[in-house]
Motif scaffolding. Structure first.
Motif, PDB file in Angstrom:
ATOM      1  N   THR A 137       0.868  -1.130  -0.029  1.00  0.00           N
ATOM      2  CA  THR A 137      -0.052   0.115   0.052  1.00  0.00           C
ATOM      3  C   THR A 137       0.807   1.391  -0.065  1.00  0.00           C
ATOM      4  O   THR A 137       0.393   2.266  -0.727  1.00  0.00           O
ATOM      5  CB  THR A 137      -0.987  -0.083   1.170  1.00  0.00           C
ATOM      6  OG1 THR A 137      -1.824  -1.126   1.135  1.00  0.00           O
ATOM      7  CG2 THR A 137      -1.893   1.206   1.172  1.00  0.00           C
ATOM      8  N   MET A 138       2.011   1.281   0.774  1.00  0.00           N
ATOM      9  CA  MET A 138       2.749   2.569   0.823  1.00  0.00           C
ATOM     10  C   MET A 138       3.400   2.651  -0.624  1.00  0.00           C
ATOM     11  O   MET A 138       3.629   3.811  -0.889  1.00  0.00           O
ATOM     12  CB  MET A 138       3.866   2.170   1.774  1.00  0.00           C
ATOM     13  CG  MET A 138       4.938   3.197   1.904  1.00  0.00           C
ATOM     14  SD  MET A 138       6.464   2.697   2.589  1.00  0.00           S
ATOM     15  CE  MET A 138       7.235   1.292   1.548  1.00  0.00           C
ATOM     16  N   TRP A 139       4.004   1.668  -1.339  1.00  0.00           N
ATOM     17  CA  TRP A 139       4.597   1.768  -2.520  1.00  0.00           C
ATOM     18  C   TRP A 139       3.616   2.253  -3.645  1.00  0.00           C
ATOM     19  O   TRP A 139       3.814   3.033  -4.422  1.00  0.00           O
ATOM     20  CB  TRP A 139       5.209   0.644  -2.928  1.00  0.00           C
ATOM     21  CG  TRP A 139       6.732   0.224  -2.293  1.00  0.00           C
ATOM     22  CD1 TRP A 139       6.906  -0.460  -1.189  1.00  0.00           C
ATOM     23  CD2 TRP A 139       7.751   1.295  -2.443  1.00  0.00           C
ATOM     24  NE1 TRP A 139       8.025  -0.457  -0.928  1.00  0.00           N
ATOM     25  CE2 TRP A 139       8.659   0.630  -1.582  1.00  0.00           C
ATOM     26  CE3 TRP A 139       7.893   2.326  -3.186  1.00  0.00           C
ATOM     27  CZ2 TRP A 139       9.949   1.394  -1.317  1.00  0.00           C
ATOM     28  CZ3 TRP A 139       9.103   2.692  -2.960  1.00  0.00           C
ATOM     29  CH2 TRP A 139      10.202   2.255  -2.115  1.00  0.00           C
TER      30      TRP A 139
ATOM     31  N   ASP B 140       2.216  14.271  -8.873  1.00  0.00           N
ATOM     32  CA  ASP B 140       2.902  15.590  -8.364  1.00  0.00           C
ATOM     33  C   ASP B 140       4.284  15.518  -8.784  1.00  0.00           C
ATOM     34  O   ASP B 140       5.232  16.147  -8.218  1.00  0.00           O
ATOM     35  CB  ASP B 140       2.717  15.712  -6.875  1.00  0.00           C
ATOM     36  CG  ASP B 140       1.238  15.872  -6.619  1.00  0.00           C
ATOM     37  OD1 ASP B 140       0.726  16.540  -7.307  1.00  0.00           O
ATOM     38  OD2 ASP B 140       0.999  15.720  -5.293  1.00  0.00           O
ATOM     39  N   GLY B 141       4.771  14.409  -9.653  1.00  0.00           N
ATOM     40  CA  GLY B 141       6.114  14.090  -9.667  1.00  0.00           C
ATOM     41  C   GLY B 141       7.097  15.339 -10.486  1.00  0.00           C
ATOM     42  O   GLY B 141       8.093  15.786 -10.178  1.00  0.00           O
ATOM     43  N   GLY B 142       6.399  16.046 -11.202  1.00  0.00           N
ATOM     44  CA  GLY B 142       6.886  17.328 -11.972  1.00  0.00           C
ATOM     45  C   GLY B 142       7.193  18.394 -11.123  1.00  0.00           C
ATOM     46  O   GLY B 142       8.104  19.136 -11.007  1.00  0.00           O
ATOM     47  N   LYS B 143       6.298  18.506  -9.996  1.00  0.00           N
ATOM     48  CA  LYS B 143       6.597  19.775  -9.015  1.00  0.00           C
ATOM     49  C   LYS B 143       7.757  19.126  -8.186  1.00  0.00           C
ATOM     50  O   LYS B 143       8.477  20.226  -7.609  1.00  0.00           O
ATOM     51  CB  LYS B 143       5.295  19.809  -8.057  1.00  0.00           C
ATOM     52  CG  LYS B 143       4.275  20.191  -8.857  1.00  0.00           C
ATOM     53  CD  LYS B 143       3.169  19.984  -7.802  1.00  0.00           C
ATOM     54  CE  LYS B 143       1.553  20.518  -8.659  1.00  0.00           C
ATOM     55  NZ  LYS B 143       0.438  20.052  -8.003  1.00  0.00           N
ATOM     56  N   LEU B 144       8.100  18.019  -7.958  1.00  0.00           N
ATOM     57  CA  LEU B 144       9.102  17.504  -7.188  1.00  0.00           C
ATOM     58  C   LEU B 144      10.675  17.810  -7.749  1.00  0.00           C
ATOM     59  O   LEU B 144      11.526  18.080  -7.041  1.00  0.00           O
ATOM     60  CB  LEU B 144       9.151  15.949  -6.647  1.00  0.00           C
ATOM     61  CG  LEU B 144       7.875  15.654  -5.916  1.00  0.00           C
ATOM     62  CD1 LEU B 144       7.875  14.134  -5.825  1.00  0.00           C
ATOM     63  CD2 LEU B 144       8.004  16.251  -4.350  1.00  0.00           C
ATOM     64  N   ILE B 145      10.635  17.763  -9.363  1.00  0.00           N
ATOM     65  CA  ILE B 145      11.846  18.062  -9.742  1.00  0.00           C
ATOM     66  C   ILE B 145      11.881  19.518 -10.305  1.00  0.00           C
ATOM     67  O   ILE B 145      12.899  19.851 -11.144  1.00  0.00           O
ATOM     68  CB  ILE B 145      11.994  17.089 -10.908  1.00  0.00           C
ATOM     69  CG1 ILE B 145      10.951  17.192 -12.107  1.00  0.00           C
ATOM     70  CG2 ILE B 145      12.069  15.596 -10.563  1.00  0.00           C
ATOM     71  CD1 ILE B 145      11.016  16.333 -13.279  1.00  0.00           C
ATOM     72  N   GLY B 146      11.058  20.303  -9.929  1.00  0.00           N
ATOM     73  CA  GLY B 146      10.960  21.939 -10.376  1.00  0.00           C
ATOM     74  C   GLY B 146      10.244  22.166 -11.401  1.00  0.00           C
ATOM     75  O   GLY B 146      10.445  23.283 -11.838  1.00  0.00           O
TER      76      GLY B 146
ATOM     77  N   TYR C 251       1.549   6.582  -6.891  1.00  0.00           N
ATOM     78  CA  TYR C 251       0.557   7.469  -7.384  1.00  0.00           C
ATOM     79  C   TYR C 251       0.685   8.767  -7.011  1.00  0.00           C
ATOM     80  O   TYR C 251       0.450   9.780  -8.292  1.00  0.00           O
ATOM     81  CB  TYR C 251      -0.730   6.856  -6.403  1.00  0.00           C
ATOM     82  CG  TYR C 251      -2.078   7.862  -6.748  1.00  0.00           C
ATOM     83  CD1 TYR C 251      -2.722   7.605  -7.959  1.00  0.00           C
ATOM     84  CD2 TYR C 251      -2.157   8.824  -5.746  1.00  0.00           C
ATOM     85  CE1 TYR C 251      -3.997   8.363  -8.210  1.00  0.00           C
ATOM     86  CE2 TYR C 251      -3.660   9.398  -5.977  1.00  0.00           C
ATOM     87  CZ  TYR C 251      -4.214   9.440  -7.189  1.00  0.00           C
ATOM     88  OH  TYR C 251      -5.159  10.369  -7.364  1.00  0.00           O
ATOM     89  N   ARG C 252       1.427   9.316  -6.162  1.00  0.00           N
ATOM     90  CA  ARG C 252       1.728  10.636  -5.792  1.00  0.00           C
ATOM     91  C   ARG C 252       2.788  11.077  -6.575  1.00  0.00           C
ATOM     92  O   ARG C 252       2.626  12.136  -7.201  1.00  0.00           O
ATOM     93  CB  ARG C 252       2.221  10.784  -4.391  1.00  0.00           C
ATOM     94  CG  ARG C 252       0.943  10.589  -3.264  1.00  0.00           C
ATOM     95  CD  ARG C 252      -0.369  11.027  -3.796  1.00  0.00           C
ATOM     96  NE  ARG C 252      -0.144  12.846  -4.036  1.00  0.00           N
ATOM     97  CZ  ARG C 252      -1.427  13.201  -4.546  1.00  0.00           C
ATOM     98  NH1 ARG C 252      -2.534  13.041  -4.845  1.00  0.00           N
ATOM     99  NH2 ARG C 252      -1.003  14.695  -4.759  1.00  0.00           N
ATOM    100  N   VAL C 253       3.719  10.323  -6.963  1.00  0.00           N
ATOM    101  CA  VAL C 253       4.858  10.752  -8.252  1.00  0.00           C
ATOM    102  C   VAL C 253       4.299  11.052  -9.331  1.00  0.00           C
ATOM    103  O   VAL C 253       4.502  11.924 -10.138  1.00  0.00           O
ATOM    104  CB  VAL C 253       6.017   9.676  -8.185  1.00  0.00           C
ATOM    105  CG1 VAL C 253       6.631   9.962  -9.105  1.00  0.00           C
ATOM    106  CG2 VAL C 253       6.745   9.730  -6.853  1.00  0.00           C
ATOM    107  N   ARG C 254       3.141  10.149  -9.720  1.00  0.00           N
ATOM    108  CA  ARG C 254       2.527  10.204 -11.114  1.00  0.00           C
ATOM    109  C   ARG C 254       1.779  11.528 -11.221  1.00  0.00           C
ATOM    110  O   ARG C 254       1.805  12.269 -11.982  1.00  0.00           O
ATOM    111  CB  ARG C 254       1.559   9.007 -11.246  1.00  0.00           C
ATOM    112  CG  ARG C 254       0.848   9.027 -12.734  1.00  0.00           C
ATOM    113  CD  ARG C 254       0.214   7.613 -12.817  1.00  0.00           C
ATOM    114  NE  ARG C 254      -0.947   8.032 -13.747  1.00  0.00           N
ATOM    115  CZ  ARG C 254      -2.280   7.609 -13.630  1.00  0.00           C
ATOM    116  NH1 ARG C 254      -2.679   6.932 -12.548  1.00  0.00           N
ATOM    117  NH2 ARG C 254      -3.105   7.987 -14.439  1.00  0.00           N
TER     118      ARG C 254
END
Length: 67
Positions: free
Chosen positions: A29-31, A41-47, A36-39
């Protein structure tokens, strides 16, 4: 330690089937949540921001209207 199967130290018991299943379910569930969150919001994490790169207002002939 030569020969025997006895060790005088700490000997923890193996986890039960319920705990093994629960740990695997919670780990999966954690993974899934992280992926899901990287899919989403992933762009925001890398700028990279969602408003960048769409080309709105840049190079679509709008410069001609501002003259």
């Amino acid at each position: 330690m030569a020969g025997g199967g006895y060790s005088p130290g700490f000997n923890p018991h193996l986890p039960g089937l319920r705990h093994t299943f629960l740990s695997k379910a919670l780990g999966a569930t954690m993974w899934f949540f992280l992926f899901y969150r990287v899919r989403k919001d992933g762009g925001k994490l890398i700028g990279k921001h969602p408003w960048e790169g769409h080309g709105h207002g840049h190079g679509h002939g709008e410069e001609e209207h501002h003259h």
